[in-house]
Design an enzyme around this catalytic site. Structure first.
Site, PDB file in Angstrom:
ATOM      1  N   ASP A 673      15.159  -9.372 -23.592  1.00 21.20           N
ATOM      2  CA  ASP A 673      13.954  -8.490 -23.088  1.00 21.20           C
ATOM      3  C   ASP A 673      14.166  -8.813 -21.520  1.00 21.20           C
ATOM      4  O   ASP A 673      13.641  -7.302 -21.175  1.00 21.20           O
ATOM      5  CB  ASP A 673      12.983  -8.714 -23.904  1.00 21.20           C
ATOM      6  CG  ASP A 673      11.678  -7.594 -23.789  1.00 21.20           C
ATOM      7  OD1 ASP A 673      11.913  -6.074 -24.391  1.00 21.20           O
ATOM      8  OD2 ASP A 673      10.597  -7.542 -23.103  1.00 21.20           O
ATOM      9  N   LYS A 677      14.884  -6.364 -18.649  1.00 18.74           N
ATOM     10  CA  LYS A 677      14.096  -5.837 -17.487  1.00 18.74           C
ATOM     11  C   LYS A 677      14.768  -6.027 -16.659  1.00 18.74           C
ATOM     12  O   LYS A 677      14.507  -5.345 -15.354  1.00 18.74           O
ATOM     13  CB  LYS A 677      12.862  -5.829 -17.713  1.00 18.74           C
ATOM     14  CG  LYS A 677      11.897  -5.665 -18.995  1.00 18.74           C
ATOM     15  CD  LYS A 677      11.154  -6.643 -18.915  1.00 18.74           C
ATOM     16  CE  LYS A 677       9.930  -6.214 -20.382  1.00 18.74           C
ATOM     17  NZ  LYS A 677       8.977  -6.718 -21.003  1.00 18.74           N
TER      18      LYS A 677
END
Ligand code: ADP
Ligand code: ASP
Ligand code: MG
Length: 810
Positions: A673, A677
């Protein structure tokens, strides 16, 4: 003296006749009342005639419909003691119609002469009924005039040319004091044969009477409260124009504002007789005054449209510089009585393009091909290009010539709403700007143009939401809460038109009731992303926005399809922006090409304005030197709460329960994750970088990395508690905190679990907070810092909401 004209709907039923009689009764001066046929009757007469001509016995049913309509009205209007005499008179007329139709049926022929006579019956019947009703109900002394004896025309049976001198003389002689009733639409020629003034021609009859008698005013009574800014049946926010000039009214009616028949204006214009357009069903309500006074209130006075247009283009090298070419073209069309509504010619003279009514295309094509047979055979001009199913939309206003940018605004508004403009023309008077568009876009075009030119900048957003889980549900909640504020303070109408979860989808153009959406969605159709898209396309609404609240790859794979339809896209789903560089760039190109905003602020740091800030820095010419960031709300929550008393596995579970992790916690804990980003931030900073280029040092033990399921994963965490305890104690002993830090410089991107010492700005990050430090050429020593809650459904939903508002403000 006043002239009052009542249209078909104003005499469409017994109730309507009563309203008309009341209005006539209230007049204080001499009046001439012109009436149309009862609503729909002229159409039925023509239909019956066509059926009879084609030997279709259904003409009898059509005739019976006409008969019943009149008998019903008479039964409702008159008491039995008067009814018999009136009915017998009406029956004589109806029998005449019937015999006439029988004749057409037997001959199989319906000439223009017969059609004129057949369609004249509607007005004869309605004017008789009204005059009898006024006599009986109000004891009025009324005289019923014979329009065919007074209004004299020449030429054509349908839409004949007025013999003004003779008609005016007749009318002046016939009209004395008191109340006169007269059938509209009908007239006669030199041979005393019945003719008509063309469809909608009762307005013209009334104007002729008004001019002949130098009436004080001409009142056109209809079913709407005046001439509206645009057709009120298609645009609910249209409103009556208070005042409009003759020229503007003429232009609007020529371009389809059916409320007044175009030839009506000329006779009264010369004598400066004002025309009032009033509503029979709201007699004391708003109305429009048409007069010689120039309107100086608004730049654009109205928007009108004509459907059923065909565009014909004639082009070829042989046309350049050859004089008389257009003259020949338009002469042939004139000879065929084809009305040219619209013309544009390229300055190279290489092509000429014109619009006519679609039903006349075959005739036009034939005559043009005959006229230019020689040039066509030599290839000097190319075969005629024909396009059907088009419409003209026109902006009209006396003041447009004094203002710049009107056409720009018109084209921009249409373009923004994905409405392709086929051709453009501006009248030499600059009182009219016309565009040709596909007929499927009429309603959308009128609505968006009306919004742009007449509404107090009220914007309507039509939102289609995919995903109603944690974030989606919160978003709908926020919409419902803010609806009133947005409408009042920002003039923004936010309509949720479509909703979907992975199973079903539900649509309501009038805006889905957000207090009850769960139930409605359950009743919806089966969901499929392509079908969802075609439902959006089918509705063709302005400012359509899709919001993706899912974490689904299937949905993000469909982004290109939405953007290609010029549908704006707002997403908190990170998959698309962190997919291959090629796909990321492709989506951005599509967004630019199709003018479809693609916003994904919530891909990094939930509602924090991280991407926006970064984009603004770059756009204003700054350059990113380094980004340091703590980007995982979930990892932060986990490491901030883990203190070796409760097990690491339990903390992870708790984070999941509170909605801070992805449904699969491995996506957070493996660092994927955070990698997504920092990848997105790197790309936004200008780097051509792929996921595989990011260096990630995992802090998870081997076993956890190899786990096959979420349950298996949680089990390994439990078993490896000692490992996590060690990480923790080592850090505590150094007075440090554990944080997963992502970094980006020109050299590349990376992430790792770091021991953060008290002097580091990340040291004091609490709970699920995120923090990003931008070191740029302008923020060299002290970074630009963004800090705050970076996870959670509520803040993510508000980030999406902010993207929607940003889009609305664009
Ligand atoms: P009547 O039978 O009274 O002559 P029409 O049907 O001929 O009435 O004209 C009235 C209709 O014109 C309205 O019901 C409306 O649908 C249509 N219309 C089109 N454009 C406009 C406009 N700009 N303003 C008002 N009405 C319009
Ligand atoms: N009844 C005629 C028509 O329908 C004329 C009119 O209503 O103005 O065209
Ligand atoms: Mg009309």
């Amino acid at each position: 003296m006043k002239v009052l004209k009542f249209g078909g709907t104003s005499v469409g039923s017994a109730k309507a006749f009563q309203l008309v009689a009341k209005i006539v009764q209230q007049q204080k001066e001499d009046v001439c009342v012109v009436v149309s046929a009862m609503g729909g009757v002229t159409n039925l007469l023509i239909q019956a005639g066509e059926q009879a001509k084609n030997k279709d016995e259904k003409y009898v049913d059509t005739f019976l419909l006409i008969k019943q309509k009149h008998i019903d009205a008479i039964n409702a209007l008159f008491a039995w003691e008067n009814r018999t005499a009136i009915l017998s008179e009406i029956i004589v007329r109806l029998n005449e119609i019937n015999s006439f139709l029988e004749g057409i049926y037997l001959l199989g022929d319906l000439s223009e002469k017969s059609l004129a006579r057949l369609s004249s019956f509607g007005e004869l019947l309605s004017s008789y009924i009204l005059s009898e009703y006024l006599k009986i109900a109000y004891n009025k002394d009324v005289s019923l005039l014979d329009a065919t004896a007074l209004i004299k025309v020449e030429g054509n049976y349908l839409g004949a040319k007025l013999n003004q001198n003779l008609s005016y003389k007749n009318i002046k002689k016939a009209i004395k004091t008191g109340v006169h009733i007269m059938p509209g639409f009908i007239c006669s020629n030199e041979a005393n044969e019945i003719c008509t003034l063309g469809r909608g021609g009762s307005d013209y009859t009334a104007a002729i009477i008004a001019a002949a008698c130098s009436a004080k005013v001409l009142e056109i009574w209809t079913d709407v409260s005046g001439m509206y800014t645009t057709n009120p049946k298609l645009v609910s926010s249209a409103f009556p124009i208070k005042h409009i000039s003759y020229q503007e009214a003429m232009e609007l009616s020529h371009f389809g504002a059916k409320v007044i028949y175009p030839p009506t204006i000329q006779p009264v214009l010369d004598l400066k007789i004002p025309i009032l357009i009033k509503n029979t069903f709201d007699a004391s309500g708003a109305f429009t005054e048409i007069s010689h006074k120039v309107n100086n209130q608004s730049v654009v006075s109205g928007i009108s449209h004509i459907e059923g247009i065909a565009l014909l283009t004639l082009e070829g090298a042989g046309m350049v510089g050859v004089p008389g070419f257009s003259m020949r073209l338009f002469k042939t069309l004139a000879e065929q009585k084809i009305n040219v509504i619209f013309i544009t010619q390229a300055s190279s003279e290489h092509s000429i393009c014109f619009g006519i009514l679609q039903e006349e295309t075959a005739k036009a094509q034939k005559s043009i091909e005959e006229e230019f047979a020689y040039e066509l055979s030599l290839g000097k001009i190319n075969p005629l290009i024909l396009e059907n199913d088009l419409a003209i939309v026109a902006l009209v206003g006396d003041n447009m010539k004094n203002h710049q940018g009107i056409s720009g605004k018109m084209f921009n508004t249409l373009g923004k709403n994905n409405i392709n403009i086929r051709a453009i023309a501006q009248g030499a008077s600059e009182r009219n700007i016309s565009t040709v568009i596909h007929k499927k876009h009429i309603s959308k075009a009128l609505n968006v143009l009306h919004e742009a030119f007449f509404e107090d900048h009220r914007t309507q957003l039509n939102v289609f939401v995919i995903g109603v889980g944690n974030v989606g549900a919160k978003l709908l909640n926020q919409f419902e809460q803010q609806k009133e504020y947005l409408s009042k303070s920002m003039h923004l109408n936010l309509n949720v038109v479509g909703l979907a979860n992975s199973k079903t989808m539900f649509f309501d153009e009038e805006s889905i009731n957000l207090t009850n959406w769960e139930k409605l969605l359950k009743q919806g159709k089966d969901f499929d992303v392509k079908r969802f898209l075609s439902e959006i396309k089918k509705r063709n609404l302005p400012n359509s926005i899709v919001v993706d609240n899912t974490a689904s790859e299937q949905i993000s794979d469909a982004y290109a399809l939405f953007l290609k339809e010029s549908i704006a896209l707002i997403t908190c789903n990170k998959i698309a922006c962190s997919s291959s560089l090629h796909n990321y760039q492709y989506l951005k190109t599509l967004a630019r090409k199709y003018n479809a905003p693609f916003l994904y602020e919530t891909n990094v740091g939930a509602g924090l304005p991280i991407i926006n800030t970064l984009q603004n820095l770059i756009a204003s010419g700054d350059k990113i030197i380094e980004i340091q960031a703590v980007l995982s709300g979930s990892l932060n929550f986990i490491f901030n709460n883990y203190n070796a008393t409760t097990s690491f596995a339990q903390i992870v579970e708790e984070a999941g329960k509170q909605g801070y992790t992805e449904p699969d916690p491995r996506i957070d804990l493996s660092g994927v994750d955070v990698m997504r980003k920092i990848l997105i931030l790197a790309r936004e900073s200008g780097a051509s970088i792929e996921m595989d280029d990011i260096k990630s040092v995992s802090f998870l033990p081997e076993k956890a990395l190899k786990s096959k399921s979420v349950a298996d994963f949680m089990q390994t965490l439990q078993e490896d508690e000692v490992y996590f305890k060690n990480l923790y104690t080592k850090a505590v002993n150094k007075n440090a905190q554990l944080k997963v830090v992502a970094k980006y410089t020109e050299k590349g991107a990376q992430l790792a679990l770091e021991e953060i010492l008290p002097e580091n700005p990340f040291y004091n990050l609490k709970g699920k907070d995120n923090m990003v430090l931008f070191y740029t050429e302008r923020y060299k020593e002290q970074p630009l810092v963004i800090k705050g809650a970076g996870a959670g459904a509520d803040v993510t939903a508000s980030g999406i909401f902010a993207d929607i508002i940003k889009l609305a403000n664009q």
